[in-house]
Design an enzyme around this catalytic site. Structure first.
Site, PDB file in Angstrom:
ATOM      1  N   HIS A 135       0.856  -1.199   0.000  1.00  0.00           N
ATOM      2  CA  HIS A 135       0.000   0.000   0.000  1.00  0.00           C
ATOM      3  C   HIS A 135       0.886   1.242   0.000  1.00  0.00           C
ATOM      4  O   HIS A 135       1.714   1.433   0.894  1.00  0.00           O
ATOM      5  CB  HIS A 135      -0.935  -0.005   1.215  1.00  0.00           C
ATOM      6  CG  HIS A 135      -1.966  -1.093   1.148  1.00  0.00           C
ATOM      7  ND1 HIS A 135      -2.328  -1.850   2.233  1.00  0.00           N
ATOM      8  CD2 HIS A 135      -2.698  -1.547   0.096  1.00  0.00           C
ATOM      9  CE1 HIS A 135      -3.247  -2.740   1.857  1.00  0.00           C
ATOM     10  NE2 HIS A 135      -3.491  -2.572   0.575  1.00  0.00           N
ATOM     11  N   GLU A 138       1.824   3.809   3.025  1.00  0.00           N
ATOM     12  CA  GLU A 138       2.372   3.270   4.276  1.00  0.00           C
ATOM     13  C   GLU A 138       3.899   3.317   4.233  1.00  0.00           C
ATOM     14  O   GLU A 138       4.575   2.296   4.155  1.00  0.00           O
ATOM     15  CB  GLU A 138       1.816   1.855   4.493  1.00  0.00           C
ATOM     16  CG  GLU A 138       0.291   1.857   4.581  1.00  0.00           C
ATOM     17  CD  GLU A 138      -0.363   0.478   4.488  1.00  0.00           C
ATOM     18  OE1 GLU A 138       0.355  -0.542   4.506  1.00  0.00           O
ATOM     19  OE2 GLU A 138      -1.614   0.424   4.387  1.00  0.00           O
ATOM     20  N   ARG A 193      -3.233   4.717  -2.067  1.00  0.00           N
ATOM     21  CA  ARG A 193      -3.087   3.373  -1.503  1.00  0.00           C
ATOM     22  C   ARG A 193      -2.826   2.306  -2.565  1.00  0.00           C
ATOM     23  O   ARG A 193      -2.012   1.417  -2.387  1.00  0.00           O
ATOM     24  CB  ARG A 193      -4.375   3.037  -0.729  1.00  0.00           C
ATOM     25  CG  ARG A 193      -4.525   1.587  -0.276  1.00  0.00           C
ATOM     26  CD  ARG A 193      -5.883   1.411   0.387  1.00  0.00           C
ATOM     27  NE  ARG A 193      -6.261   0.019   0.604  1.00  0.00           N
ATOM     28  CZ  ARG A 193      -6.089  -0.648   1.738  1.00  0.00           C
ATOM     29  NH1 ARG A 193      -5.480  -0.062   2.755  1.00  0.00           N
ATOM     30  NH2 ARG A 193      -6.490  -1.895   1.850  1.00  0.00           N
ATOM     31  N   HIS A 263       2.998  -3.630   6.680  1.00  0.00           N
ATOM     32  CA  HIS A 263       1.960  -2.630   6.447  1.00  0.00           C
ATOM     33  C   HIS A 263       1.946  -1.633   7.597  1.00  0.00           C
ATOM     34  O   HIS A 263       2.668  -1.775   8.570  1.00  0.00           O
ATOM     35  CB  HIS A 263       0.588  -3.318   6.384  1.00  0.00           C
ATOM     36  CG  HIS A 263       0.431  -4.245   5.217  1.00  0.00           C
ATOM     37  ND1 HIS A 263      -0.251  -3.889   4.085  1.00  0.00           N
ATOM     38  CD2 HIS A 263       0.880  -5.508   5.001  1.00  0.00           C
ATOM     39  CE1 HIS A 263      -0.219  -4.889   3.212  1.00  0.00           C
ATOM     40  NE2 HIS A 263       0.466  -5.892   3.744  1.00  0.00           N
ATOM     41  N   GLU A 337       1.396  -4.978  11.023  1.00  0.00           N
ATOM     42  CA  GLU A 337       0.865  -3.622  10.928  1.00  0.00           C
ATOM     43  C   GLU A 337       1.719  -2.805  11.885  1.00  0.00           C
ATOM     44  O   GLU A 337       1.608  -2.957  13.107  1.00  0.00           O
ATOM     45  CB  GLU A 337      -0.613  -3.593  11.365  1.00  0.00           C
ATOM     46  CG  GLU A 337      -1.566  -4.295  10.411  1.00  0.00           C
ATOM     47  CD  GLU A 337      -1.874  -3.468   9.167  1.00  0.00           C
ATOM     48  OE1 GLU A 337      -1.511  -2.272   9.131  1.00  0.00           O
ATOM     49  OE2 GLU A 337      -2.477  -4.011   8.234  1.00  0.00           O
TER      50      GLU A 337
END
Length: 376
Positions: A135, A138, A193, A263, A337
């Site tokens: 993405h 990020e 994104r 991510h 994440e």
């Protein structure tokens, strides 16, 4: 009201009690805030002037970009061009441990570079795949991939754990998966994104590269609409980036024992499944690896990560790279994440790159060393 959903990534996931982070245009706040008050929805303003925050983030660029690669700064965000120059530089200067190659081309024709990292100690070695930047917005992802390579090269001689990792394994590292989107997030839209493929019927660009894999494709948690952030694409592997990486992973599926994808943001360590609430067959081994990794990460600065199956820990999503890797025989598949939990969101300040990467490094080493031990 047009809002850009930061967390969760799609309106499907919003139920009563969900905390959501949204970005709104300045002129929208006048109508949105009274609406929230009327509806009795509690809100906090996390960043009051986003434009200013963006300018602060990228305003210092010009003076430091042209520094030599030997003085490469790992505590700032780098453009795609800088990252690719850096990869080529390492390929030239560390040929004993680094081999750079391309797995294909992006939609806009950019090479998809991967670094193969490790001692050529024996003909066959198990491997770990690491990708960052699926993405585009990020940015902490690509920063971590570069940090990992730096740490490996700098500590190989002095750290027995790193020596063991690079002697017994190969690491395939892809610092920027979604090269077109990442470039676009630097030049046009900081919060882009998706990929940048064109849609003929709609005037919307891009597909969510983490909904485009051939595993329960375009089911729950993905959208059929080309303008949505979680658009799954016209068919699985429609995106050349996804197709190229899937092809490479399929070809090396017997060798690759772990798939790690980075991510942001949520501070979580996720493992399969994403697309259904069901326990994976090797749950005990994977769960143990995640538990130990999260504890190792926390030992650095006390930052807590939640861990567990993606579907119940984050939300159900279909067509993800992690599920696909697992379904294709890679026993350890994880999605990180990274920081934070919403205070800065996608605009994690550069001063937090070092602590974020330092703690994440501990988790990744932990997972890798777990991999080298037998788990029953």
């Amino acid at each position: 009201l047009q809002v850009d959903l930061w967390q969760p990534s799609s309106p499907f996931y919003i139920v009563e009690g969900t905390v959501t982070d949204v970005r709104v245009p300045q002129n929208t706040t006048r109508s949105l805030l009274p609406y929230l008050q009327q509806a009795n929805i509690q809100y906090t303003i996390l960043i009051s002037d986003l434009q200013k925050a963006i300018e602060n983030e990228t305003g210092l660029r010009s003076y430091r970009t042209r520094r030599s690669l030997s003085g490469y700064n790992y505590e700032v965000y780098h453009s795609l061009e800088e990252i690719q120059d850096w990869m080529q530089h390492l390929n030239r200067t560390h040929s004993d441990l680094v081999h750079m190659f391309s797995v294909g081309k992006s939609y806009e024709g950019r090479p998809l570079y991967v670094l193969k990292l490790g001692k050529r100690s024996r003909p066959y070695k198990k491997a770990v795949w690491i990708d960052c930047g699926i993405h585009a917005r990020e940015w902490i992802g690509p920063a971590f991939c570069q940090w990992f390579v730096k740490e490996a090269l700098q500590t190989y001689e002095t750290d027995p754990a790193m020596k063991k990792m690079l002697t017994q394994l190969y690491f395939y590292i892809m610092p920027v998966f979604n090269v077109d989107g990442y470039h676009f997030s630097w030049t046009n839209d900081r919060f882009w994104r998706k990929t940048r493929s064109k849609n003929t019927r709609f005037h919307c660009h891009g597909v969510d590269a983490n909904r485009n894999w051939k595993v329960k494709w375009c089911d729950e948690g993905a959208s059929f609409h080309p303008c949505d952030d979680t658009y799954c694409g016209p068919f699985p592997e429609s995106e050349p980036e996804v197709k190229a990486v899937a092809h490479f992973l399929r070809k090396h599926r017997k060798q690759i024992k772990a798939y790690l994808s980075f991510h942001a943001y949520a501070q979580m360590l996720l493992y399969p499944y994403s697309y259904k609430y069901e326990t994976i067959p090797n749950f005990n081994c994977v769960e143990l690896a995640a538990y130990n990794a999260v504890n190792a990460l926390q030992s650095a600065y006390g930052v807590r990560y939640r861990y567990g199956p993606a579907s119940s820990t984050l939300y159900v999503s279909s067509g993800s790279s992690m599920d696909w890797a697992y379904k294709n025989g890679i026993p350890y598949a994880f999605a990180f994440e990274l920081r934070d939990t919403g205070h800065f969101g996608f605009l994690l300040p550069e001063m937090l790159i070092k602590p974020t990467c330092t703690e994440t490094m501990l988790a990744v080493k932990n997972i890798t060393l777990h991999l080298l031990k037998k788990c029953h």
